[in-house]
Design a protein around this motif. Structure first.
Motif, PDB file in Angstrom:
ATOM      1  N   SER A   1      38.672  35.384  44.717  1.00 45.11           N
ATOM      2  CA  SER A   1      38.811  34.410  43.627  1.00 45.11           C
ATOM      3  C   SER A   1      37.969  34.873  42.435  1.00 45.11           C
ATOM      4  O   SER A   1      37.034  35.671  42.586  1.00 45.11           O
ATOM      5  CB  SER A   1      38.327  33.034  44.083  1.00 45.11           C
ATOM      6  N   ILE A   2      38.293  34.341  41.269  1.00 48.81           N
ATOM      7  CA  ILE A   2      37.500  34.655  40.074  1.00 48.81           C
ATOM      8  C   ILE A   2      36.052  34.217  40.294  1.00 48.81           C
ATOM      9  O   ILE A   2      35.109  34.890  39.886  1.00 48.81           O
ATOM     10  CB  ILE A   2      38.090  33.938  38.835  1.00 48.81           C
ATOM     11  N   SER A   3      35.879  33.088  40.965  1.00 50.00           N
ATOM     12  CA  SER A   3      34.526  32.593  41.241  1.00 50.00           C
ATOM     13  C   SER A   3      33.747  33.603  42.095  1.00 50.00           C
ATOM     14  O   SER A   3      32.572  33.870  41.832  1.00 50.00           O
ATOM     15  CB  SER A   3      34.620  31.246  41.950  1.00 50.00           C
ATOM     16  N   ASP A   4      34.427  34.170  43.094  1.00 47.96           N
ATOM     17  CA  ASP A   4      33.746  35.164  43.940  1.00 47.96           C
ATOM     18  C   ASP A   4      33.469  36.456  43.172  1.00 47.96           C
ATOM     19  O   ASP A   4      32.418  37.088  43.343  1.00 47.96           O
ATOM     20  CB  ASP A   4      34.586  35.463  45.184  1.00 47.96           C
ATOM     21  N   LEU A   5      34.411  36.850  42.317  1.00 48.15           N
ATOM     22  CA  LEU A   5      34.184  38.060  41.513  1.00 48.15           C
ATOM     23  C   LEU A   5      33.018  37.845  40.542  1.00 48.15           C
ATOM     24  O   LEU A   5      32.183  38.737  40.341  1.00 48.15           O
ATOM     25  CB  LEU A   5      35.444  38.423  40.714  1.00 48.15           C
ATOM     26  N   SER A   6      32.966  36.660  39.960  1.00 47.30           N
ATOM     27  CA  SER A   6      31.894  36.349  39.008  1.00 47.30           C
ATOM     28  C   SER A   6      30.530  36.361  39.713  1.00 47.30           C
ATOM     29  O   SER A   6      29.562  36.939  39.207  1.00 47.30           O
ATOM     30  CB  SER A   6      32.172  34.977  38.375  1.00 47.30           C
ATOM     31  N   ALA A   7      30.473  35.734  40.884  1.00 47.67           N
ATOM     32  CA  ALA A   7      29.213  35.712  41.650  1.00 47.67           C
ATOM     33  C   ALA A   7      28.828  37.123  42.095  1.00 47.67           C
ATOM     34  O   ALA A   7      27.648  37.501  42.058  1.00 47.67           O
ATOM     35  CB  ALA A   7      29.348  34.788  42.858  1.00 47.67           C
TER      36      ALA A   7
END
Lengths: 79, 196
Positions: free
Chosen positions: A13-19
């Motif tokens: 997810s974008i959230s996982d990529l961002s983190a």
């Protein structure tokens, strides 16, 4: 380099990529980034935005002195 | 053995200030003015407004420090004041319909008070690359201003000396997962806007 911007269902997810970009430890994302140009493109973009922000937020010279002067003036002026 | 200036903790500095040594206030300014400025600039995208807010932050702190109880770390308190004042200034500007006038002509060598502008110097790049980078910088900063405030604030704080998610959550009084989500949404929104 033109890279399709759409992620596939296998992509994190974008959230996982961002983190992950911010240093969150995730071996699955480590491995995925090495294999997926789309996600590599996305985290590279995150890095460019961070660098842009960091470069543009540098304070002007003399800021500290002006702050201290203003506070000092205030303390010598009767309220 | 008395501590040198550099060895004083924030708590030591505040203690001395409370006891009447007003000169130690400059230590707090040296330690935190850049971060106050960065928060304000990230929110406001105006060098003039960011300096005004950064100064106001320390005026507030100077006045309130005698009553500072230390329930939170000084830095957290400072970040909250900076974010609140920047937010207020943003709303004030918005209500007045202030237009952003962004100049990317200045370089870091000309880092003075000549007015609003993004100061990026990349001498190792070709002129074409410089122009492309400047356009990218300008677009990024403009689009950051167009993000929902909650996303923008989280992203800006993340870029203040790579503040941790935990600290951002503390400053914005949110859950950790909320911060992670807001930062990701801010980045994703920027990506969509810039790459569309």
């Amino acid at each position: 380099m033109n890279v399709s911007k759409s992620q596939t269902p296998e992509c994190p997810s974008i959230s996982d990529l961002s983190a992950w970009h911010d240093g969150e430890d995730c071996p699955a994302v480590d491995k995925h980034i090495q294999e997926c140009r789309r996600c590599k493109h996305i985290v590279d973009f995150f890095g460019r935005v961070d660098q842009t922000l960091a470069d543009s937020m540098q304070p002007p010279s003399g800021l500290n002195q002006r702050i201290v002067e203003r506070c000092t003036q205030m303390s010598t002026t009767p309220l | 053995m008395s501590k040198t200036k550099d060895n004083l903790s924030d708590a030591d500095v505040i203690d001395r200030f409370k006891k009447g040594d007003k000169e130690v206030f400059s230590i707090l300014v040296e330690r935190y003015s850049t971060r106050a400025y960065q928060i304000a600039y990230g929110v406001l995208h105006s060098r003039e407004d960011a300096e005004e807010v950064a100064q106001d932050v320390f005026v507030r702190i100077y006045k309130a420090l005698p009553k500072f109880r230390g329930d939170a770390e000084f830095s957290t308190w400072m970040y909250r004041i900076a974010m609140n004042l920047a937010r207020n200034k943003y709303r004030w500007n918005k209500s007045r319909g202030a237009k952003q006038n962004i100049s990317i002509q200045a370089t870091r060598e000309n880092n003075d008070d000549s007015g609003p502008g993004i100061q990026v110097s990349t001498p190792e790049l070709s002129p074409d690359s410089q122009a492309e980078l400047s356009e990218f910088t300008n677009t990024v900063m403009r689009e950051i201003q167009n993000l929902p405030p909650l996303y923008r604030e989280a992203l800006v704080l993340r870029n203040v000396e790579e503040m941790s998610y935990e600290r951002i959550a503390e400053v914005l009084d949110c859950k950790l997962g909320t911060i992670k989500s807001r930062i990701a949404r801010a980045r994703d929104e920027l990506r969509k806007r810039l790459e569309s």
